[in-house]
Structures are given as structure tokens and as C-alpha cells.
Design an enzyme around this catalytic site. Structure first.
Site, mmCIF file in Angstrom:
data_model
loop_
_atom_site.group_PDB
_atom_site.id
_atom_site.type_symbol
_atom_site.label_atom_id
_atom_site.label_comp_id
_atom_site.label_asym_id
_atom_site.label_seq_id
_atom_site.Cartn_x
_atom_site.Cartn_y
_atom_site.Cartn_z
ATOM 1 N N HIS A 54 -45.693 -38.986 -13.993
ATOM 2 C CA HIS A 54 -44.239 -38.867 -13.810
ATOM 3 C C HIS A 54 -43.563 -39.785 -14.834
ATOM 4 O O HIS A 54 -43.494 -39.456 -16.006
ATOM 5 C CB HIS A 54 -43.930 -39.218 -12.348
ATOM 6 C CG HIS A 54 -42.536 -38.917 -11.885
ATOM 7 N ND1 HIS A 54 -41.622 -38.217 -12.616
ATOM 8 C CD2 HIS A 54 -41.902 -39.240 -10.709
ATOM 9 C CE1 HIS A 54 -40.490 -38.112 -11.916
ATOM 10 N NE2 HIS A 54 -40.640 -38.726 -10.764
ATOM 11 N N HIS A 84 -44.882 -28.948 -18.020
ATOM 12 C CA HIS A 84 -43.985 -29.360 -16.938
ATOM 13 C C HIS A 84 -44.161 -28.401 -15.778
ATOM 14 O O HIS A 84 -44.366 -27.203 -15.991
ATOM 15 C CB HIS A 84 -42.532 -29.340 -17.425
ATOM 16 C CG HIS A 84 -41.621 -30.134 -16.558
ATOM 17 N ND1 HIS A 84 -41.086 -29.634 -15.401
ATOM 18 C CD2 HIS A 84 -41.172 -31.408 -16.674
ATOM 19 C CE1 HIS A 84 -40.337 -30.566 -14.845
ATOM 20 N NE2 HIS A 84 -40.372 -31.653 -15.582
ATOM 21 N N ASP A 107 -40.461 -36.551 -22.164
ATOM 22 C CA ASP A 107 -41.155 -37.784 -22.552
ATOM 23 C C ASP A 107 -41.790 -37.727 -23.930
ATOM 24 O O ASP A 107 -42.288 -38.734 -24.417
ATOM 25 C CB ASP A 107 -42.252 -38.103 -21.522
ATOM 26 C CG ASP A 107 -41.659 -38.612 -20.239
ATOM 27 O OD1 ASP A 107 -40.654 -39.328 -20.321
ATOM 28 O OD2 ASP A 107 -42.191 -38.291 -19.172
#
Ligand code: CMC
Length: 422
Positions: A263, A302, A358
Site C-alpha cells: 500500500h 493496481h 507510486d
């Protein structure tokens, strides 16, 4: 064509028709036909845990909206504090509402001296700042015992202000402590991101004026990370919140969920991965190894997005703006090559694996001088607004305590055997 499904219980031929509403079917209706038969759905892959009006994602199209506003417009034109208001209140503030909101948050940034002196300074010298943050947020509940009164609107509002305001102060304090640097008090004359950068980097100068381009980049990153509907940490917030725990304890649980590498820790994993690849020439071999099952391409894939994460597109641009001030992160070329290689490779294309938020954020943070341990902390600061928005929504919906079922597959009943007979 009716917008419904019909379920038949083949054991007795009974059927029930369940309407499809807002893209879902009611489990309560299902239970009328099949009491005691549970949906088997590990990791909530196909379960909608709530109705929500905060954030909308179209994972196939790669679209994200907060309260109906496209993320691209908010990132370009708004600020994190305005977005926090939007998430929590449902609409953009007018000038007076924004001024009051900003004032309230600015004047709640200080933390109790005991939090800093007695609590934070009690950690081991090499404590991870995310571990410090998780514990410090939980500790705040002991400083504000009235926070338990979660159904009093004024008390609830006060804790929301405190949490949003104090997160950057706690985050910077966690960093300063682990870096062996003295604590820097908040500067109320600075805006939210500039104040955070001052608390992070100020040394002997009387006032730290952050590079405006870097302060704006931090604000944009905060906007992009402010909410993402029912993600792992928000789910933790909701589950703990459903027991009617105070918001500090619930936020600490959410922050703990964010700590994990799947996460909030993924941007750190991206930097480590790019460093281990070492140079652009090694990218093809690395991609080959991932395809053969040796590790994952960090910052790719994702649960919801099966397209380019819209936040990643914005962050890619922010990265160039930041590098204009800081100089290019030497890992950028490897990242670009890796992205190009993956986006042109059947393995990643067929699994719909695209860069996520990210993939580039760590490159920016690193170029700005943040140590890798701070990356999940930088995620937690703005996500606090999202956690709190979902917490308020949950309480207003008066939802029951979260309590899923299980399918028991363990041993049948057996008698206890004394130790000496085993
Ligand atoms: N690299 C290589 N293969 C991957 C990757 C990856 N990053 N992600 C998924 N796959 C493959 C996986 O091996 C599987 O292949 P197969 O069908 O052959 O077994 C398929 O794609 C589906 O993967 P999954 O694990 O079932 O998908 P998931 O929805 O459970 O996982 C994820 C989502 C984000 C945990 C995963 O994509 C991942 O581990 N990515 C790397 C870590 C990362 O970047 N995390 C940040 C997420 S965004 C920030 C946030 O919201 O916190």
C-alpha cells in the site's frame, strides 16, 4: 431488459429477484433466500462495503474524481487544504469558508509539549518515522479524551481540525528525531505545504522560505493522495470507526495499514528496485526476470485501475517541474526505460498492468531530499483528510459494527488431550 438478477436455490427451487442498484445487488436481499449461506470473498475482491458519495473511480478508463471534480482540475487549480474541505464537507468552500478553515487548521498545528518531549523522545534513535507516526497519532487520543464523544458535532469537528493540522507536525518531528535534528515549531505565517517543509528542513535561519515550486509540488502530491475510496487503509479506518473508537485510534489503525509495502510502502520499493537495476542497459534483463516470476515490477498494477493511473500521469509532469529546481533524479532514466519496456510487453499489457501513483512519487521525494523512510509518512499526511471524510460518512450512515463471516474449514469437534498424553 430488467435491471435485476434472479437467483434460484437448486435445493428447493425457490427463487428471488434482486434489483441491480448503483451497480450492486443487495446482500440483505440474498440473505432472505439463502440465510446462513455466505459470500466467499477473500480480500473483498467483489464486495461493496458501503454506499459512498466521496470519491469516484473508473478503473478501466483511468478516471478519478473527488465529489465529482476531476482529479486533473483539482491538481492544477486547487490546494490540499481546499481539497480536504471538499472531501469532508462535500462542496468547494467559498472565500469566507476557506479562510475560516485555513485559519482553524493553521492554529492547531502545534502538538502538546509532552507528545514531543516525553513521548517522541522515548523512541530508539533509529526508529522508523512511520512507526513513530502510527504510535504518536494513537497517543493523541490520550491527550484529547473528549474525542470519544464522536456524535457531538462540535467535538467531532475539533478532532478533524486537529488531525489534519497536526499530521505534518508529527511527521516532521518523526523525521527530525530520527535524523538527530532539533524539533522545529510550526510557523503560522506559512501556508500548509511551506510550513511542513520548514518543519522538515529549517536549521539556523530565523525563517525558512521553501522554494515555491517545491512547496507547490508537495501540495499537488498531497491533493493526489488525499483520497482513493475504499482502499486498504480507509477500510481499516472504517472497520475501527465502526466500533465507535475515537478518531485518533481509528486513524492510527489506518496509518498502520498504510505502512505495508503493498500500500503506502510501494514508492520506497520503487526506489529500491530502480537502484538495484542500476542502469538503463539492465532494464530488459530485469523485465525478463519479473516475467519469470522473480519479484514484481514495483509501482505497476493496481486492484482497481486497469489503465494508466490518472494520478501517475500528473505526477510524471510534477517530477519534471521538481527536477527543474533540484536537478534530475539519476534514477529517472531507468524509470522511463522500464515504463517503456513494460508498456510494450505482452505480459504487462495482457494483465493490464500500468504505472500507478507510486511509480514516480518516490523519485520526486528523493530529489527533494526526503529519506526513503519518510515516503509512507508523506502519504499518510494528506490521506488523513480521506480517512476522516469516510469516518464521518460512516458515522452519519449509522452503520453497524463491521463483522464479516467466515467459512470454517478447521478441525471437527475433538476432546482436549492432557499434555503428557500427546
Ligand atoms: N509486476 C508483475 N506482475 C504483476 C504485478 C507487478 N507489479 N502486479 C500484478 N502482477 C501480475 C500478477 O502476478 C498476476 O499474474 P497472474 O495472473 O499470471 O498470476 C496478475 O498480474 C494479477 O495480479 P494480482 O496480484 O492478482 O493483482 P492484485 O489486484 O491483487 O494486486 C497490487 C494489486 C497493487 C497489490 C499489485 O499489482 C502489486 O503488487 N503491485 C506492485 C506494488 C505496488 O505498486 N503497489 C502500489 C499500489 S498503488 C498505491 C496504493 O493505492 O496504495
Amino acid at each position: 431488459m430488467p435491471e435485476s438478477i434472479t437467483i434460484t436455490d437448486n435445493r428447493n427451487g425457490e427463487t428471488i429477484e434482486i434489483p441491480i442498484v448503483d451497480g450492486g445487488v443487495s446482500a440483505a436481499e440474498w440473505a432472505k433466500l439463502l440465510p446462513g449461506i455466505w459470500f466467499y470473498d477473500p480480500a473483498f475482491m467483489t464486495t461493496a462495503v458501503t454506499e459512498s458519495s466521496i470519491t469516484w473511480i473508473d478503473g478501466d478508463a483511468g478516471k478519478l474524481e473527488y465529489r465529482g471534480y476531476p482529479i486533473e482540475q483539482l491538481a492544477e487549480r486547487s490546494t490540499y487544504l481546499e481539497v480536504a474541505y471538499l472531501l469532508l464537507r462535500g462542496d468547494l468552500p467559498n472565500r469566507q469558508q476557506l479562510d475560516e478553515w485555513t485559519h482553524e487548521i493553521t492554529y492547531h498545528t502545534f502538538i502538546h509539549e509532552n507528545v514531543r518531549k516525553r513521548f517522541l523522545e522515548g523512541f530508539h534513535y533509529d526508529a522508523h518515522p512511520m512507526g513513530i507516526l502510527v504510535s504518536a497519532v494513537a497517543a493523541l487520543s490520550t491527550f484529547y479524551p473528549e474525542a470519544k464523544d464522536i456524535f457531538d458535532p462540535a467535538t467531532r469537528y475539533k478532532q478533524i481540525i486537529r488531525l489534519i493540522a497536526k499530521m505534518p507536525t508529527l511527521a516532521a518531528a518523526a523525521h527530525r528525531f530520527s535524523a538527530g535534528m532539533p524539533f522545529v515549531y510550526p510557523d503560522n505565517s506559512l501556508n500548509f505545504p511551506a510550513n511542513f517543509l520548514s518543519m522538515m528542513w529549517k536549521t539556523a535561519e530565523p525563517r525558512f522560505d521553501a522554494n515555491p515550486a517545491l512547496a507547490r509540488a508537495v501540495d499537488v502530491l498531497f491533493i493526489l493522495h488525499a483520497d482513493h475510496e475504499q482502499n486498504c487503509s480507509t477500510t481499516a479506518m472504517r472497520v475501527v470507526g465502526s466500533s465507535h473508537a475515537d478518531p485518533y485510534s481509528a486513524c492510527a489503525a489506518a496509518a498502520a495499514a498504510l505502512y505495508g509495502p503493498r500500500h503506502g510502502g510501494a514508492n520506497e520499493a520503487v526506489i529500491r528496485m530502480l537502484g538495484s537495476i542500476g542502469s538503463v542497459e539492465n532494464v530488459p534483463d530485469f523485465v525478463k526476470a519479473v516475467k519469470e516470476g522473480h519479484g514484481r515490477l514495483q509501482g505497476f498494477g493496481h486492484r482497481v485501475y486497469k489503465n494508466y493511473d490518472p494520478r501517475a500521469k500528473i505526477i510524471r509532469q510534477v517530477a519534471y517541474d521538481v527536477f527543474d529546481s533540484t536537478g534530475k533524479n539519476p534514477l529517472l532514466d531507468i524509470a522511463l526505460k522500464l515504463e517503456e519496456a513494460a508498456l510494450g510487453d505482452e505480459y504487462f499489457v495482457s494483465r493490464k498492468l500500468y504505472p500507478n501513483v507510486d511509480f514516480y512519487s518516490g523519485l520526486i521525494y528523493q530529489a527533494m531530499g526526503f529519506p526513503m523512510e519518510m515516503f509512507p509518512v508523506l502519504f499518510a499526511i494528506p490521506r488523513t483528510a480521506g480517512w476522516l471524510a469516510h469516518w464521518v460518512e460512516l458515522l452519519d450512515q449509522d452503520q453497524k459494527i463491521a463483522r464479516p463471516r467466515q467459512l470454517y474449514i478447521g478441525s471437527a469437534r475433538r476432546d482436549y488431550v492432557p499434555l503428557e498424553e500427546r
